[in-house]
Motif scaffolding. Structure first.
Motif, PDB file in Angstrom:
ATOM      1  N   ARG A  13       0.834  -1.201   0.000  1.00  0.00           N
ATOM      2  CA  ARG A  13       0.000   0.000   0.000  1.00  0.00           C
ATOM      3  C   ARG A  13       0.870   1.253   0.000  1.00  0.00           C
ATOM      4  N   PHE A  14       0.439   2.237  -0.771  1.00  0.00           N
ATOM      5  CA  PHE A  14       1.054   3.571  -0.720  1.00  0.00           C
ATOM      6  C   PHE A  14      -0.015   4.511  -0.208  1.00  0.00           C
ATOM      7  N   GLY A  15       0.032   4.843   1.077  1.00  0.00           N
ATOM      8  CA  GLY A  15      -1.030   5.667   1.651  1.00  0.00           C
ATOM      9  C   GLY A  15      -2.358   4.958   1.473  1.00  0.00           C
ATOM     10  N   GLY A  16      -3.300   5.626   0.816  1.00  0.00           N
ATOM     11  CA  GLY A  16      -4.633   5.033   0.636  1.00  0.00           C
ATOM     12  C   GLY A  16      -4.703   4.067  -0.539  1.00  0.00           C
ATOM     13  N   LEU A  17      -3.654   4.086  -1.380  1.00  0.00           N
ATOM     14  CA  LEU A  17      -3.693   3.281  -2.600  1.00  0.00           C
ATOM     15  C   LEU A  17      -3.117   1.891  -2.355  1.00  0.00           C
ATOM     16  N   THR A  18      -3.882   0.872  -2.706  1.00  0.00           N
ATOM     17  CA  THR A  18      -3.355  -0.489  -2.607  1.00  0.00           C
ATOM     18  C   THR A  18      -2.838  -0.890  -3.986  1.00  0.00           C
ATOM     19  N   ALA A  19      -1.517  -0.805  -4.163  1.00  0.00           N
ATOM     20  CA  ALA A  19      -0.909  -1.042  -5.487  1.00  0.00           C
ATOM     21  C   ALA A  19      -0.867  -2.532  -5.810  1.00  0.00           C
ATOM     22  N   VAL A  20      -0.628  -3.349  -4.763  1.00  0.00           N
ATOM     23  CA  VAL A  20      -0.674  -4.801  -4.924  1.00  0.00           C
ATOM     24  C   VAL A  20      -1.632  -5.314  -3.847  1.00  0.00           C
ATOM     25  N   GLY A  37      -1.099  -6.690 -17.477  1.00  0.00           N
ATOM     26  CA  GLY A  37      -2.151  -5.879 -16.881  1.00  0.00           C
ATOM     27  C   GLY A  37      -2.006  -4.452 -17.356  1.00  0.00           C
ATOM     28  N   PRO A  38      -3.083  -3.668 -17.232  1.00  0.00           N
ATOM     29  CA  PRO A  38      -3.048  -2.297 -17.727  1.00  0.00           C
ATOM     30  C   PRO A  38      -2.041  -1.428 -16.964  1.00  0.00           C
ATOM     31  N   ASN A  39      -1.787  -0.243 -17.478  1.00  0.00           N
ATOM     32  CA  ASN A  39      -0.878   0.684 -16.785  1.00  0.00           C
ATOM     33  C   ASN A  39      -1.378   0.959 -15.382  1.00  0.00           C
ATOM     34  N   GLY A  40      -0.450   0.938 -14.441  1.00  0.00           N
ATOM     35  CA  GLY A  40      -0.824   1.234 -13.060  1.00  0.00           C
ATOM     36  C   GLY A  40      -1.442   0.050 -12.338  1.00  0.00           C
ATOM     37  N   ALA A  41      -1.379  -1.136 -12.943  1.00  0.00           N
ATOM     38  CA  ALA A  41      -2.009  -2.307 -12.335  1.00  0.00           C
ATOM     39  C   ALA A  41      -1.224  -2.812 -11.120  1.00  0.00           C
ATOM     40  N   GLY A  42       0.043  -2.398 -10.997  1.00  0.00           N
ATOM     41  CA  GLY A  42       0.839  -2.829  -9.848  1.00  0.00           C
ATOM     42  C   GLY A  42       1.913  -3.836 -10.189  1.00  0.00           C
ATOM     43  N   LYS A  43       2.200  -3.988 -11.471  1.00  0.00           N
ATOM     44  CA  LYS A  43       3.186  -4.988 -11.904  1.00  0.00           C
ATOM     45  C   LYS A  43       4.585  -4.639 -11.399  1.00  0.00           C
ATOM     46  N   THR A  44       5.019  -3.412 -11.663  1.00  0.00           N
ATOM     47  CA  THR A  44       6.352  -3.006 -11.231  1.00  0.00           C
ATOM     48  C   THR A  44       6.450  -3.017  -9.703  1.00  0.00           C
ATOM     49  N   THR A  45       5.365  -2.610  -9.061  1.00  0.00           N
ATOM     50  CA  THR A  45       5.374  -2.610  -7.591  1.00  0.00           C
ATOM     51  C   THR A  45       5.571  -4.032  -7.062  1.00  0.00           C
ATOM     52  N   LEU A  46       4.966  -4.993  -7.732  1.00  0.00           N
ATOM     53  CA  LEU A  46       5.154  -6.386  -7.323  1.00  0.00           C
ATOM     54  C   LEU A  46       6.627  -6.797  -7.481  1.00  0.00           C
ATOM     55  N   PHE A  85      15.180  -2.974 -14.931  1.00  0.00           N
ATOM     56  CA  PHE A  85      14.276  -1.889 -14.554  1.00  0.00           C
ATOM     57  C   PHE A  85      13.496  -1.372 -15.761  1.00  0.00           C
ATOM     58  N   GLN A  86      12.244  -1.013 -15.491  1.00  0.00           N
ATOM     59  CA  GLN A  86      11.364  -0.557 -16.564  1.00  0.00           C
ATOM     60  C   GLN A  86      11.954   0.650 -17.293  1.00  0.00           C
ATOM     61  N   ASN A  87      12.522   1.587 -16.535  1.00  0.00           N
ATOM     62  CA  ASN A  87      13.030   2.806 -17.173  1.00  0.00           C
ATOM     63  C   ASN A  87      14.497   2.711 -17.535  1.00  0.00           C
ATOM     64  N   ASP A 177      11.452  -6.372 -16.442  1.00  0.00           N
ATOM     65  CA  ASP A 177      10.374  -5.382 -16.472  1.00  0.00           C
ATOM     66  C   ASP A 177      10.333  -4.693 -17.834  1.00  0.00           C
ATOM     67  N   GLU A 178       9.423  -5.115 -18.666  1.00  0.00           N
ATOM     68  CA  GLU A 178       9.222  -4.593 -20.021  1.00  0.00           C
ATOM     69  C   GLU A 178      10.522  -4.544 -20.834  1.00  0.00           C
ATOM     70  N   PRO A 179      11.141  -5.711 -21.031  1.00  0.00           N
ATOM     71  CA  PRO A 179      12.424  -5.740 -21.748  1.00  0.00           C
ATOM     72  C   PRO A 179      12.299  -5.436 -23.233  1.00  0.00           C
ATOM     73  N   GLU A 210       5.365  -7.514 -19.512  1.00  0.00           N
ATOM     74  CA  GLU A 210       5.480  -7.119 -20.915  1.00  0.00           C
ATOM     75  C   GLU A 210       4.123  -6.692 -21.463  1.00  0.00           C
ATOM     76  N   HIS A 211       4.142  -5.598 -22.221  1.00  0.00           N
ATOM     77  CA  HIS A 211       2.915  -5.156 -22.881  1.00  0.00           C
ATOM     78  C   HIS A 211       2.808  -5.731 -24.294  1.00  0.00           C
ATOM     79  N   ALA A 212       3.975  -6.126 -24.858  1.00  0.00           N
ATOM     80  CA  ALA A 212       3.967  -6.683 -26.219  1.00  0.00           C
ATOM     81  C   ALA A 212       3.340  -8.063 -26.161  1.00  0.00           C
TER      82      ALA A 212
HETATM   83  N1  LIG Z   1       6.616   4.729  -4.713  1.00  0.00           N
HETATM   84  C1  LIG Z   1       5.304   4.923  -4.936  1.00  0.00           C
HETATM   85  N2  LIG Z   1       4.627   5.798  -4.169  1.00  0.00           N
HETATM   86  C2  LIG Z   1       3.291   6.001  -4.378  1.00  0.00           C
HETATM   87  N3  LIG Z   1       2.594   5.393  -5.326  1.00  0.00           N
HETATM   88  C3  LIG Z   1       3.225   4.511  -6.130  1.00  0.00           C
HETATM   89  C4  LIG Z   1       4.616   4.245  -5.978  1.00  0.00           C
HETATM   90  N4  LIG Z   1       4.999   3.340  -6.911  1.00  0.00           N
HETATM   91  C5  LIG Z   1       3.887   3.060  -7.624  1.00  0.00           C
HETATM   92  N5  LIG Z   1       2.815   3.754  -7.153  1.00  0.00           N
HETATM   93  C6  LIG Z   1       1.455   3.670  -7.652  1.00  0.00           C
HETATM   94  O1  LIG Z   1       1.088   2.317  -7.608  1.00  0.00           O
HETATM   95  C7  LIG Z   1       0.297   1.967  -8.725  1.00  0.00           C
HETATM   96  C8  LIG Z   1       0.936   0.814  -9.449  1.00  0.00           C
HETATM   97  O2  LIG Z   1       2.105   1.254 -10.097  1.00  0.00           O
HETATM   98  P1  LIG Z   1       3.088   0.300 -10.902  1.00  0.00           P
HETATM   99  O3  LIG Z   1       4.253   1.103 -11.317  1.00  0.00           O
HETATM  100  O4  LIG Z   1       3.348  -0.903 -10.082  1.00  0.00           O
HETATM  101  O5  LIG Z   1       2.203  -0.069 -12.150  1.00  0.00           O
HETATM  102  P2  LIG Z   1       2.578  -0.945 -13.421  1.00  0.00           P
HETATM  103  O6  LIG Z   1       1.616  -2.056 -13.470  1.00  0.00           O
HETATM  104  O7  LIG Z   1       4.017  -1.290 -13.412  1.00  0.00           O
HETATM  105  O8  LIG Z   1       2.248   0.064 -14.597  1.00  0.00           O
HETATM  106  P3  LIG Z   1       3.016   0.313 -16.000  1.00  0.00           P
HETATM  107  O9  LIG Z   1       2.500  -0.704 -16.944  1.00  0.00           O
HETATM  108  O10 LIG Z   1       2.578   1.670 -16.381  1.00  0.00           O
HETATM  109  O11 LIG Z   1       4.468   0.200 -15.742  1.00  0.00           O
HETATM  110  C9  LIG Z   1       0.187   3.218  -9.582  1.00  0.00           C
HETATM  111  O12 LIG Z   1      -1.048   3.838  -9.300  1.00  0.00           O
HETATM  112  C10 LIG Z   1       1.316   4.064  -9.109  1.00  0.00           C
HETATM  113  O13 LIG Z   1       1.025   5.419  -9.257  1.00  0.00           O
END
Ligand SMILES: Nc1ncnc2c1ncn2[C@@H]1O[C@H](COP(=O)(O)OP(=O)(O)OP(=O)(O)O)[C@@H](O)[C@H]1O
Ligand SMILES: [Mg+2]
Lengths: 254, 332
Positions: A13-20, A37-46, A85-87, A177-179, A210-212
């Motif tokens: 969780r990031f504050g109120g947001l549950t990323a995973v 999963g779509p953008n922001g789905a929480g893949k990178t966070t996982l 890393f994704q970036n 992460d998105e190679p 991967e999005h491809a």
């Molecule tokens: N360090 C952080 N602090 C606060 N919020 C974060 C942080 N890292 C990610 N988030 C939020 O968590 C959610 C998931 O982000 P994440 O980067 O895991 O998505 P993703 O699935 O990898 O998306 P993408 O396909 O765009 O890479 C997003 O809403 C993002 O804004």
């Protein structure tokens, strides 16, 4: 067979947001598991949770049967979990070769005092590592740019070098992460073959974001779909393709 | 078959050529040996001062240029080294040569202490101001701890000697200093060209990725500060021997800016640059002596001009002359 990597009810969780959100999944040795999963789905966070870059709020992460979610990133890496890393995580101030040498860091057996004294053992360890790094770059067909600065490489070359760097120690688990971002179609194909071979011949477990979609379908044994942090599907590629929840996840965001 | 052979021999040839190239560097200290024969005491003093500032620049550059942290505690390591050397000589009667290593060790300890904010995750301007405060804190100690340091007036340091031989002239000091400088350059070069130096540069480029490669970043940050402090501390002991007098004012903010100018003008992250910077920044005021009243102005203009036209420092100029001057981690 015991899973190589096992996530049990993991939440980040990031504050109120549950990323995973309460995600369980496992990756076996020699298996390619795609994470889509779509953008922001929480893949990178996982990924960050597994590599120790994000703190998990609940659940457990085990690697080779051992809990790793309280370890620091370098400890997790030393255990054999390597990632890209994704970036783009290359060290811009170093050459391609030096980047791979940093990947080999934990395997270079040179000591501080040994190096100061220029002890033969430490010197040998350094030059053996250099030879190994060149070999790896050659193997992945980026040997010709070994002495170029990372920041001077093309996008595709950077991706390749980053993969070589992550693979240098032959880790049991690789997180990509998105190679394929920025890769030309023929390089994408080559990447797909490399991924298959790493899993098939070396028995490396691979978790692939991967999005491809065609790449995902071609290389993965299993596809896990995340949406709003929740796992909505976990099945072989053909099955996921026909899955309703998956279609909704993508269409809902489109 | 022939193709493979060609491919194999190419990098190997390149490497051995650069090794021969690098051994040319050994000529430099050898060529410097007769220098005292040609210089009067004052000019020799200036040359010795340059030698003092070479390790000072090298240590600073490791932390700022290689590790990439904006830490301004360098003048603290310099001061600690000078005071350690001075106090051991004056209070315990140790000969100068026996105070050099302790000065380095105290510098390394000060370096370790100065790394604490960085280890706590402090970065950028916050790190800059906290490390500046560390240097000022030590200055406060030099001023207040009168029985040991002599307070604001400082202390006179006994004449230096090496293994019973007194260093009577500036020429004598030159040889002792040259030995230490060559040693520090060699050791630091070995360190920077190994997995340690690569780890520093990896941390500078991307800390998160460095950790993901199994590098315990905290340990390497501590190590860079400690080694930097060690080398600068040795510079401090040389300073005490050269000037014969250690005072708090020698380690103030003006001094720090001068040391910063050395690495900026020389080239961040470059060992060759630290040497060049020390030469230029230390000797320039001597050349401006004739323009009385304009010295500071000319000095300032020099620094601005170098940084404006050579943002990567003088090392980049040298690197363009010949590839052997390209430091492993120095990139134009
Ligand atoms: N360090 C952080 N602090 C606060 N919020 C974060 C942080 N890292 C990610 N988030 C939020 O968590 C959610 C998931 O982000 P994440 O980067 O895991 O998505 P993703 O699935 O990898 O998306 P993408 O396909 O765009 O890479 C997003 O809403 C993002 O804004
Ligand atoms: Mg992502």
């Amino acid at each position: 067979m015991a899973a190589l990597l096992e996530l049990t009810d993991v939440s980040v969780r990031f504050g109120g947001l549950t990323a995973v959100d309460n995600v369980s999944l496992s990756v076996a040795a020699g298996e390619v598991c795609a994470l889509i999963g779509p953008n922001g789905a929480g893949k990178t966070t996982l990924f960050n949770a597994v590599s120790g870059n994000a703190v998990i709020n609940s659940g457990a992460i085990r690697f080779q049967g051992e809990e790793i979610h309280r370890l620091t990133p370098h400890q997790i890496s030393a255990k054999g979990v390597r990632r890209t890393f994704q970036n783009g995580g290359l060290f811009a101030h170093l050459t391609a070769l030096e980047n791979v040498l940093v990947g080999l860091h934990t395997r270079v057996d040179s000591s501080f005092l040994g190096l100061l004294a220029s002890a033969p053992a430490s010197r040998r360890a350094e030059s053996a590592a250099t030879a190994r790094a060149r070999e790896l770059l050659d193997l992945m067909q980026v040997g010709h740019v070994a002495d170029n600065l990372a920041s001077d490489l093309s996008g595709g070359q950077q991706r390749m070098v980053e993969i070589v760097r992550a693979l240098a120690t032959e880790p049991p688990l690789l997180l990509l992460d998105e190679p394929a971002v920025g890769l030309a179609p023929h390089m994408r194909e080559q990447l797909g073959q490399i991924i298959r071979r790493l899993a098939g011949e070396r028995g490396i477990g691979i978790l692939l974001i991967e999005h491809a979609i065609e790449l995902v379908m071609n290389v993965s044994d299993r596809v896990v779909v995340l949406n709003y942090g929740k796992k909505v599907a976990d099945a072989p590629p053909a099955q996921v393709r026909a899955d309703k929840a998956v279609l909704e996840a993508y269409l809902g965001h489109a | 078959m022939t193709d493979i052979a060609k491919k194999e021999s190419l990098p190997a040839g390149g490497r051995s050529r650069s090794r021969i190239g690098r051994s040319v560097f050994w000529l430099i200290p050898i060529l410097l040996l007769p220098v005292p024969l040609f210089l009067d005491q004052y000019r020799q003093y200036v040359v010795n001062l340059i030698l003092v500032y070479v390790p000072v620049g090298i240590g600073f550059n490791i932390v700022v240029g290689n590790l990439g942290l904006l830490a301004f505690s360098n003048v603290a390591f310099f001061g600690i080294g000078a005071y350690t050397s001075g106090v051991l000589a004056l209070k315990l009667g140790l000969p100068w040569w026996a105070t050099v290593l302790p000065a380095g060790i105290m510098g390394a300890l000060a370096g370790s202490a100065a790394s604490v904010p960085a280890l706590r995750g402090v970065r950028l301007f916050y790190l800059a101001i906290m490390t500046l405060a560390f240097g000022e804190l030590l200055r406060w100690v030099y001023i207040r701890w009168v029985p040991v340091t002599g307070g604001s007036f400082g202390m006179a340091v006994p004449k230096p000697s090496v293994f019973g031989l007194p260093l009577l002239t500036e020429g004598h000091k030159f040889y002792a200093f040259l030995f230490l400088v060559v040693l520090m350059v060699i050791l630091t070069n070995r360190l920077l060209r190994s997995r340690f130096g690569r780890a520093f540069m990896a941390i500078k480029s991307n800390e998160q990725a460095a950790a993901a490669m199994g590098i315990p970043t905290d340990r390497y940050i501590l190590l860079a500060f400690a080694w930097g402090g060690f080398v600068v501390g040795i510079g401090g002991s040389m300073y005490a021997a050269l000037v014969g007098h250690v005072t708090p004012i020698a380690f103030d903010l003006t001094e720090l800016i001068l040391e910063f100018a050395i690495i900026m003008v020389g080239g961040l992250g470059s060992l060759v640059g630290s040497v060049l910077g020390a030469i230029v920044i230390t000797s320039a005021p001597e050349f401006f002596r004739n323009w009385l009243g304009f010295q500071e102005l000319l000095f300032g203009v020099l620094i601005v001009v170098v940084i404006l036209f050579l943002p990567r420092g003088l090392a980049s100029l040298l690197a363009r002359l010949h590839p052997i001057f390209v430091d492993r981690y120095y990139r134009d």
